[in-house]
Design an enzyme around this catalytic site. Structure first.
Site, PDB file in Angstrom:
ATOM      1  N   ASP A 120      -7.902 -13.075   1.265  1.00 21.86           N
ATOM      2  CA  ASP A 120      -7.119 -11.871   0.996  1.00 21.86           C
ATOM      3  C   ASP A 120      -6.540 -12.069  -0.399  1.00 21.86           C
ATOM      4  OD1 ASP A 120      -5.807  -9.486   1.117  1.00 21.86           O
ATOM      5  OD2 ASP A 120      -4.503  -9.996   2.806  1.00 21.86           O
ATOM      6  N   GLU A 154     -11.555  -4.067  -2.606  1.00 22.64           N
ATOM      7  CA  GLU A 154     -10.631  -3.055  -3.125  1.00 22.64           C
ATOM      8  C   GLU A 154     -10.513  -3.187  -4.645  1.00 22.64           C
ATOM      9  OE1 GLU A 154      -6.936  -3.478  -0.696  1.00 22.64           O
ATOM     10  OE2 GLU A 154      -8.258  -4.857   0.412  1.00 22.64           O
ATOM     11  N   HIS A 201      -9.797   1.755   0.753  1.00 22.65           N
ATOM     12  CA  HIS A 201      -9.668   0.571   1.614  1.00 22.65           C
ATOM     13  C   HIS A 201     -10.737   0.552   2.708  1.00 22.65           C
ATOM     14  CE1 HIS A 201      -7.721  -2.723   3.733  1.00 22.65           C
ATOM     15  NE2 HIS A 201      -6.775  -2.781   2.807  1.00 22.65           N
ATOM     16  N   HIS A 245       0.804  -1.223   0.000  1.00 22.76           N
ATOM     17  CA  HIS A 245       0.000   0.000   0.000  1.00 22.76           C
ATOM     18  C   HIS A 245       0.841   1.279   0.000  1.00 22.76           C
ATOM     19  CE1 HIS A 245      -3.458  -2.442   0.168  1.00 22.76           C
ATOM     20  NE2 HIS A 245      -3.578  -2.580   1.473  1.00 22.76           N
TER      21      HIS A 245
END
Length: 335
Positions: free
Chosen positions: A242, A300, A185, A115
């Site tokens: 994830d 996302e 996010h 990120h």
């Protein structure tokens, strides 16, 4: 409408802007471009009714956030509601090649970059100006910030349409070749509280990118057929995700609907439309206090993780004279 939200240790002021339209109220911070809250109605009440007036209806906040600036400063890792960049998601080995050069980034997720680094866009104070039905956040990311090349002029415009849908439109230009991948996010919990694993989810993706132990894509694009990654038909989300989903539509010039998240108890329905080719599903299994694992679901919109090291993935390169554009729309309704 804006108000002072707090002050950073260096004295920088952080402001909060409130957008209210179509029965939806969204609050955005100048710190990190954070969506602090999004209040939407359920199936029973009018948007402004109280629980007593509607028999349990009314608005609830459906994104995880903190009530004050200190919460975000003490708990930066979940990236709650933040605008993340320059590069959303992971870059393997915190390094990537570009035009014959190798660029080293700060490893802030094991050996990898996550990120945008330890002081990515989510930890910067953005300039803010009002626009019709929303706000425009903008800043200049200098050459070398967190190791990324090029002076990047970047903006993110948050607006509510007449029906209350939240639209986030990103733009960026650079003076030198670089890579860019921006996203929001937010963690969604359409019930307003409790565990979100019982929400029902559909994703228009026939493939996903499997990952290694560090959550770096292996490079394969595997079918979701017959696996726990098959959300082509709506089903309970559960936990343990994830992962990046390869959206069937690919890159598009205008947002196309790619996902639905539904809370059967309240009836609230979230639709996600985007120009992006990927969607990261994160079920927040590692979320810590004051929250609990599974309290929210991140969806996302993005280009794929580690794309700068994967020439066969959709490109995230941006060159002088080009304009980076990305747009995502979060629609709210009831079912």
């Amino acid at each position: 409408m804006s108000e002072l939200f707090g002050t950073l240790p260096d004295g920088s002021a952080v402001h909060r802007w409130t957008l209210d339209r179509g029965g939806v109220r969204v609050r955005v911070l100048s710190y990190g471009g954070i969506v602090q809250s999004a209040e939407v109605p359920d199936r029973w009440g009018s948007p402004r009714s109280s629980e007593a007036e509607s028999g349990g209806g009314g608005r609830a906040d459906v994104v995880l956030g903190f009530p004050d600036l200190d919460g975000y400063l003490r708990h930066p890792e979940p990236f709650l509601g933040a605008l993340v960049g320059r590069y959303a998601n992971r870059i393997a080995g915190a390094r990537f090649p570009l035009d014959g050069r190798s660029y080293a980034l700060e490893p802030n997720n094991g050996p990898n970059s996550l990120h945008g680094g330890s002081r990515g866009f989510d930890k910067r104070v953005w300039d803010v100006e009002p626009v019709e039905h929303g706000v425009r956040l903008f800043r200049v990311s200098p050459h070398g910030e967190e190791g990324f090349p090029g002076r990047l002029e970047v903006s993110a415009t948050y607006t509510l349409d007449a029906g209350g849908a939240l639209r986030i439109a990103y733009e960026a230009v650079t003076d030198a070749p670089t890579v860019v991948n921006l996203t929001n996010h937010s963690y969604w919990n359409l019930a307003g509280s409790g565990n979100a694993g019982g929400h029902e989810l559909s994703i228009a993706a026939s493939r996903y990118t499997p990952v290694d132990a560090d959550l770096i894509p292996t490079g394969a694009l595997e079918t979701v057929e017959g696996s726990r990654f098959d959300f082509r038909e709506s089903r309970k989300v559960g936990s343990g995700y994830d992962h990046n989903f390869v959206l069937d539509k690919g890159v598009t010039r205008t947002p196309v609907e790619v996902a639905e998240l539904h809370d059967p108890a309240s009836g609230r329905l979230l639709t996600v439309s985007t120009t992006e080719p990927g969607l990261q599903l994160y079920t927040a299994d590692h979320l810590g206090a004051p929250f609990a694992p599974g309290d929210g679901i991140a969806l996302e919109t993005q280009h794929f993780p580690d794309s700068p090291n994967r020439p066969d993935f959709p490109s995230t390169r941006l060159r002088p004279g080009e304009v980076y554009r990305s747009e995502t729309v979060y629609g709210f309704s009831v079912r």
